[in-house]
Design an enzyme around this catalytic site. Structure first.
Site, PDB file in Angstrom:
ATOM      1  N   ILE A   1       0.890  -1.151   0.000  1.00  0.00           N
ATOM      2  CA  ILE A   1       0.000   0.000   0.000  1.00  0.00           C
ATOM      3  C   ILE A   1       0.935   1.209   0.000  1.00  0.00           C
ATOM      4  CG2 ILE A   1      -1.760   1.297   1.243  1.00  0.00           C
ATOM      5  CD1 ILE A   1      -2.821  -1.276   2.367  1.00  0.00           C
ATOM      6  N   PRO A   2       1.135   1.845  -1.160  1.00  0.00           N
ATOM      7  CA  PRO A   2       2.272   2.748  -1.362  1.00  0.00           C
ATOM      8  C   PRO A   2       2.101   4.150  -0.786  1.00  0.00           C
ATOM      9  CG  PRO A   2       0.999   2.629  -3.357  1.00  0.00           C
ATOM     10  CD  PRO A   2       0.340   1.677  -2.394  1.00  0.00           C
ATOM     11  N   CYS A   3       2.071   4.247   0.535  1.00  0.00           N
ATOM     12  CA  CYS A   3       1.951   5.564   1.155  1.00  0.00           C
ATOM     13  C   CYS A   3       3.204   6.412   0.901  1.00  0.00           C
ATOM     14  CB  CYS A   3       1.681   5.443   2.646  1.00  0.00           C
ATOM     15  SG  CYS A   3       2.873   4.470   3.574  1.00  0.00           S
ATOM     16  N   HIS A   4       4.307   5.762   0.503  1.00  0.00           N
ATOM     17  CA  HIS A   4       5.530   6.517   0.208  1.00  0.00           C
ATOM     18  C   HIS A   4       5.383   7.366  -1.051  1.00  0.00           C
ATOM     19  CE1 HIS A   4       5.870   2.752  -2.062  1.00  0.00           C
ATOM     20  NE2 HIS A   4       6.608   3.424  -2.930  1.00  0.00           N
ATOM     21  N   ARG A   5       4.366   7.117  -1.852  1.00  0.00           N
ATOM     22  CA  ARG A   5       4.161   7.894  -3.084  1.00  0.00           C
ATOM     23  C   ARG A   5       3.325   9.150  -2.857  1.00  0.00           C
ATOM     24  NH1 ARG A   5       2.660   2.436  -6.426  1.00  0.00           N
ATOM     25  NH2 ARG A   5       4.707   1.434  -6.193  1.00  0.00           N
TER      26      ARG A   5
END
Length: 281
Positions: free
Chosen positions: A245-249
Site C-alpha cells: 500500500i504505497p503511502c511513500h508515493r
C-alpha cells in the site's frame, strides 16, 4: 482569526461539546443545529468543513469510543455496552463497530483471541521487513531494525491473537514482489482492519502507479472529501502494509517528500528507485 471565524469556531466547539454530553440520546442534525442557532444545512456544511467529518459521523465516533471503553472491562457484556452507549441493542452496536472499527464488537472485546497469525522476517531491497498474515491474507508488513520491537508492534493490533513464526502460503508472493517482480502485486491478498475512511484512503493509494507521486490533497479529492487532507494524512500514517500500500508515493503539495513512518531516507530511496525503474522501462 477574524470576528466571523471566531464566531464559527465557537459554534463548532459548542456543537462538539453538545454532542459529547448528549451522545447517548443520539441527537438529530436538527437538534444539534438548533442548539447552536443555525439552519441544519448551513450547520452540516460548516461542521464538516471545520471538523473534517459530518456531525453524524462525529456522533458515531463518540458512541464507539464510549463502547470501546466499556468493552475494556472484562465484566461488561456487549449488551451492556450497547445500552450504555444509547443504542437499542447489540445489532446496532455490531453495525456501528463494523462501520467505524472494521471489526465486530466481539472481536474488539476479545482482542483477536480466536485469530491465528503467522509471521516471518524477510529481506527486501529497502531493508528488513516483518510480514504477517491471517488465513484470509496479509495483515501487516513493516520495516524494522530490531526483531523484538517488530514483534511487539505487530502484536499491538490483536493482543490476544495466537502468533506463530512460520512460513505462510501468502509470504512467497511478498518475497517474489520484493525480488523485483512487480507483476505479482495484483496476486497479493490483503486482510485489512480499519474504518471505512481508512480503507477508502488505502484503496486509493493502491491506484497510484509505480514511479508516480501524488499529494494528500489529491487523495482527499479522489475520495470526494476535499477538506479532509489532514484526516487523509492520519489514515496514511496508520497504513499497516508497508510498500504494497504505497503511502511513500504521497508527498506534500510543495514538492517536499515529507515524513514516513519507516524513515524519510527510506521514502526518498523508494521514490528514487521507482523513478529510475520507470525511466529505464
Amino acid at each position: 482569526m477574524n470576528t466571523q471565524n471566531t464566531l464559527n469556531f465557537n459554534r463548532i466547539a459548542d456543537a462538539i461539546d453538545f454532542i459529547k454530553n448528549n451522545f447517548t440520546a443520539h441527537p438529530s442534525l436538527d437538534e444539534i443545529a438548533t442548539h447552536v442557532n443555525m439552519s441544519p444545512s448551513h450547520f452540516q456544511k460548516m461542521f464538516t468543513d471545520w471538523a473534517g467529518v459530518s456531525p453524524k459521523k462525529f456522533l458515531q465516533y463518540i458512541t464507539v469510543s464510549h463502547a470501546k471503553n466499556m468493552l475494556r472491562n472484562k465484566q461488561a457484556t456487549l449488551f451492556d455496552a450497547a445500552i450504555e452507549s444509547g443504542l437499542s441493542g447489540t445489532g446496532r452496536l455490531h453495525d456501528l463497530f463494523i462501520n467505524i472499527e472494521g471489526m465486530t464488537p466481539g472481536e474488539y472485546k476479545n482482542g483477536g483471541e480466536d485469530l491465528f497469525i503467522d509471521y516471518c522476517f524477510l529481506e527486501s531491497i529497502f531493508g528488513s521487513i516483518i510480514v504477517a498474515a491471517t488465513q484470509k491474507g496479509i495483515c501487516h508488513i513493516a520495516f524494522y531494525d530490531d526483531e523484538k520491537l517488530a514483534i511487539v508492534h505487530l502484536q499491538k493490533s490483536f493482543a490476544k491473537a495466537t502468533y506463530t513464526q512460520k512460513e505462510n502460503s501468502f509470504f512467497q508472493t511478498v518475497r517474489t514482489l520484493f525480488n523485483n517482480n512487480f507483476n505479482e502485486i495484483q496476486k497479493i491478498k490483503l486482510h485489512l482492519k480499519g474504518t471505512d475512511f481508512q480503507l477508502k484512503v488505502w484503496e486509493t493509494l493502491l491506484t497510484i502507479p509505480v514511479g508516480q507521486l501524488t499529494t494528500y490533497g489529491s487523495i482527499a479529492q479522489k475520495i470526494n472529501n476535499p477538506k479532509a487532507s489532514r484526516a487523509v494524512g492520519s489514515a496514511i500514517g496508520d497504513n499497516p502494509i508497508a510498500y504494497i500500500i504505497p503511502c511513500h508515493r504521497v508527498i506534500q503539495s510543495t514538492g517536499i517528500f515529507g515524513g514516513y513512518m519507516w524513515g524519510p531516507n527510506r521514502k526518498a530511496a523508494m521514490i528514487g528507485w521507482e523513478a529510475a525503474k520507470t525511466f529505464v522501462q
